[in-house]
Scaffold this motif. Structure first.
Motif, PDB file in Angstrom:
ATOM      1  N   ALA A  95      11.491 -41.786 -10.777  1.00 10.24           N
ATOM      2  CA  ALA A  95      12.312 -41.974  -9.585  1.00 10.24           C
ATOM      3  C   ALA A  95      13.514 -41.045  -9.691  1.00 10.24           C
ATOM      4  O   ALA A  95      14.027 -40.803 -10.791  1.00 10.24           O
ATOM      5  CB  ALA A  95      12.759 -43.426  -9.498  1.00 10.24           C
TER       6      ALA A  95
ATOM      7  N   ALA B 126      10.987 -32.741  -3.922  1.00  8.64           N
ATOM      8  CA  ALA B 126      11.091 -33.505  -2.682  1.00  8.64           C
ATOM      9  C   ALA B 126       9.730 -33.516  -2.004  1.00  8.64           C
ATOM     10  O   ALA B 126       9.164 -32.459  -1.733  1.00  8.64           O
ATOM     11  CB  ALA B 126      12.139 -32.896  -1.763  1.00  8.64           C
TER      12      ALA B 126
ATOM     13  N   GLY C 220       9.522 -38.857  -0.572  1.00  7.54           N
ATOM     14  CA  GLY C 220      10.809 -39.131  -1.209  1.00  7.54           C
ATOM     15  C   GLY C 220      11.128 -38.086  -2.258  1.00  7.54           C
ATOM     16  O   GLY C 220      10.466 -37.052  -2.363  1.00  7.54           O
ATOM     17  N   ASN C 221      12.155 -38.377  -3.026  1.00  6.53           N
ATOM     18  CA  ASN C 221      12.621 -37.459  -4.065  1.00  6.53           C
ATOM     19  C   ASN C 221      12.235 -37.994  -5.436  1.00  6.53           C
ATOM     20  O   ASN C 221      12.361 -39.200  -5.705  1.00  6.53           O
ATOM     21  CB  ASN C 221      14.135 -37.281  -3.970  1.00  6.53           C
ATOM     22  CG  ASN C 221      14.541 -36.629  -2.669  1.00  6.53           C
ATOM     23  OD1 ASN C 221      13.893 -35.691  -2.215  1.00  6.53           O
ATOM     24  ND2 ASN C 221      15.592 -37.116  -2.052  1.00  6.53           N
ATOM     25  N   TYR C 222      11.814 -37.082  -6.302  1.00  2.00           N
ATOM     26  CA  TYR C 222      11.339 -37.440  -7.635  1.00  2.00           C
ATOM     27  C   TYR C 222      11.845 -36.433  -8.655  1.00  2.00           C
ATOM     28  O   TYR C 222      12.274 -35.333  -8.299  1.00  2.00           O
ATOM     29  CB  TYR C 222       9.802 -37.468  -7.666  1.00  2.00           C
ATOM     30  CG  TYR C 222       9.231 -38.469  -6.707  1.00  2.00           C
ATOM     31  CD1 TYR C 222       9.041 -39.786  -7.088  1.00  2.00           C
ATOM     32  CD2 TYR C 222       8.883 -38.099  -5.405  1.00  2.00           C
ATOM     33  CE1 TYR C 222       8.524 -40.725  -6.201  1.00  2.00           C
ATOM     34  CE2 TYR C 222       8.365 -39.019  -4.516  1.00  2.00           C
ATOM     35  CZ  TYR C 222       8.196 -40.334  -4.918  1.00  2.00           C
ATOM     36  OH  TYR C 222       7.696 -41.251  -4.039  1.00  2.00           O
TER      37      TYR C 222
ATOM     38  N   ARG D 206       7.609 -34.504   1.284  1.00  2.00           N
ATOM     39  CA  ARG D 206       7.765 -34.819   2.706  1.00  2.00           C
ATOM     40  C   ARG D 206       6.383 -35.123   3.286  1.00  2.00           C
ATOM     41  O   ARG D 206       5.732 -36.014   2.846  1.00  2.00           O
ATOM     42  CB  ARG D 206       8.458 -33.667   3.438  1.00  2.00           C
ATOM     43  CG  ARG D 206       9.853 -33.353   2.906  1.00  2.00           C
ATOM     44  CD  ARG D 206      10.822 -34.523   3.134  1.00  2.00           C
ATOM     45  NE  ARG D 206      12.100 -34.269   2.480  1.00  2.00           N
ATOM     46  CZ  ARG D 206      12.600 -35.010   1.495  1.00  2.00           C
ATOM     47  NH1 ARG D 206      11.950 -36.041   1.043  1.00  2.00           N
ATOM     48  NH2 ARG D 206      13.764 -34.728   0.974  1.00  2.00           N
TER      49      ARG D 206
END
Length: 178
Positions: free
Chosen positions: A34, A79, A61-63, A81
Motif C-alpha cells: 500500500a 499509480a 490506486g497508488n502502490y 488508473r
C-alpha cells in the motif's frame, strides 16, 4: 495476461540489469505494498510473486513496488488508473564468484570461506559484511560497485583482503591467492 475484472487494473512487471540489458528471467522476488502506511507506520504487503515477469491485478490506486534479486533491490511508486500499467525495473547489479588458490591448486570448498564488504578496505565506514561464509564457486548477486573480500583459509589464520569492482550485467570471477 490474466483476465482483468471490472474495476481492477493489471500491473505487468519486469526487471533487467540496466537500460540496455535483456530481461532477468529468474530469481526475482516482487512485493506490492500500500502507498500509505497503516496507523502503526508499517506499509501493508498486498501481493507477492517470485516470477520473472508477473502480472498482478489490483484495484485502481497508488502502490509501492519492490523487487529484489540477490542483494540488489529497486523500489518505485506506481499509480494504477484504468489501463494496464507496464513497469520495468532496472537493477544495476552483477554477479560475484570467488575461489581460493595456493599456487595453481584450488583450495577445497570446506577449507576456505569469504566475507564480502561494501566499499574499499581503505575507506572508512560501516564494517559489517554484506555476505558471510560465502562458499567457493557460489554466485553472489550484488549492486554494481566496489567491494572488498576477506578470505579465510584453514585454521592457521591465513587471511587475504582484496578490493574488486562489480559491473552491472556481468559476472566477476575473483581468484584469491593464499
Amino acid at each position: 495476461m490474466p483476465m482483468v475484472p471490472a474495476g481492477q487494473v493489471a500491473l505487468a512487471l519486469g526487471a533487467r540489469f540496466g537500460k540496455d540489458a535483456a530481461p532477468i528471467t529468474g530469481g526475482l522476488d516482487w512485493r506490492v505494498y500500500a502507498a500509505k502506511p497503516d496507523p502503526s507506520g508499517n506499509f501493508r504487503l498486498l501481493r507477492e510473486d517470485k516470477g520473472p515477469a508477473p502480472t498482478m491485478v489490483l484495484p485502481p490506486g497508488n502502490y509501492i513496488v519492490h523487487v529484489d534479486f540477490g542483494l540488489a533491490t529497486a523500489v518505485k511508486p506506481v499509480a494504477l488508473r484504468a489501463a494496464t500499467v507496464h513497469e520495468i525495473f532496472d537493477l544495476p547489479a552483477g554477479g560475484l564468484r570467488i575461489e581460493g588458490r595456493v599456487g595453481n591448486a584450488r583450495i577445497p570448498p570446506g577449507q576456505i570461506s569469504f566475507e564480502v564488504y561494501k566499499g574499499s578496505q581503505f575507506e572508512p565506514g560501516d564494517r559489517r559484511p554484506i555476505a558471510e561464509h560465502v562458499l567457493t564457486g557460489a554466485v553472489l548477486v550484488v549492486p554494481e560497485g566496489t567491494y572488498y573480500i576477506v578470505s579465510n583459509y584453514g585454521d592457521a589464520n591465513s587471511v587475504v583482503r582484496s578490493d574488486i569492482r562489480v559491473q552491472a550485467a556481468k559476472l566477476t570471477d575473483v581468484t584469491v591467492n593464499h
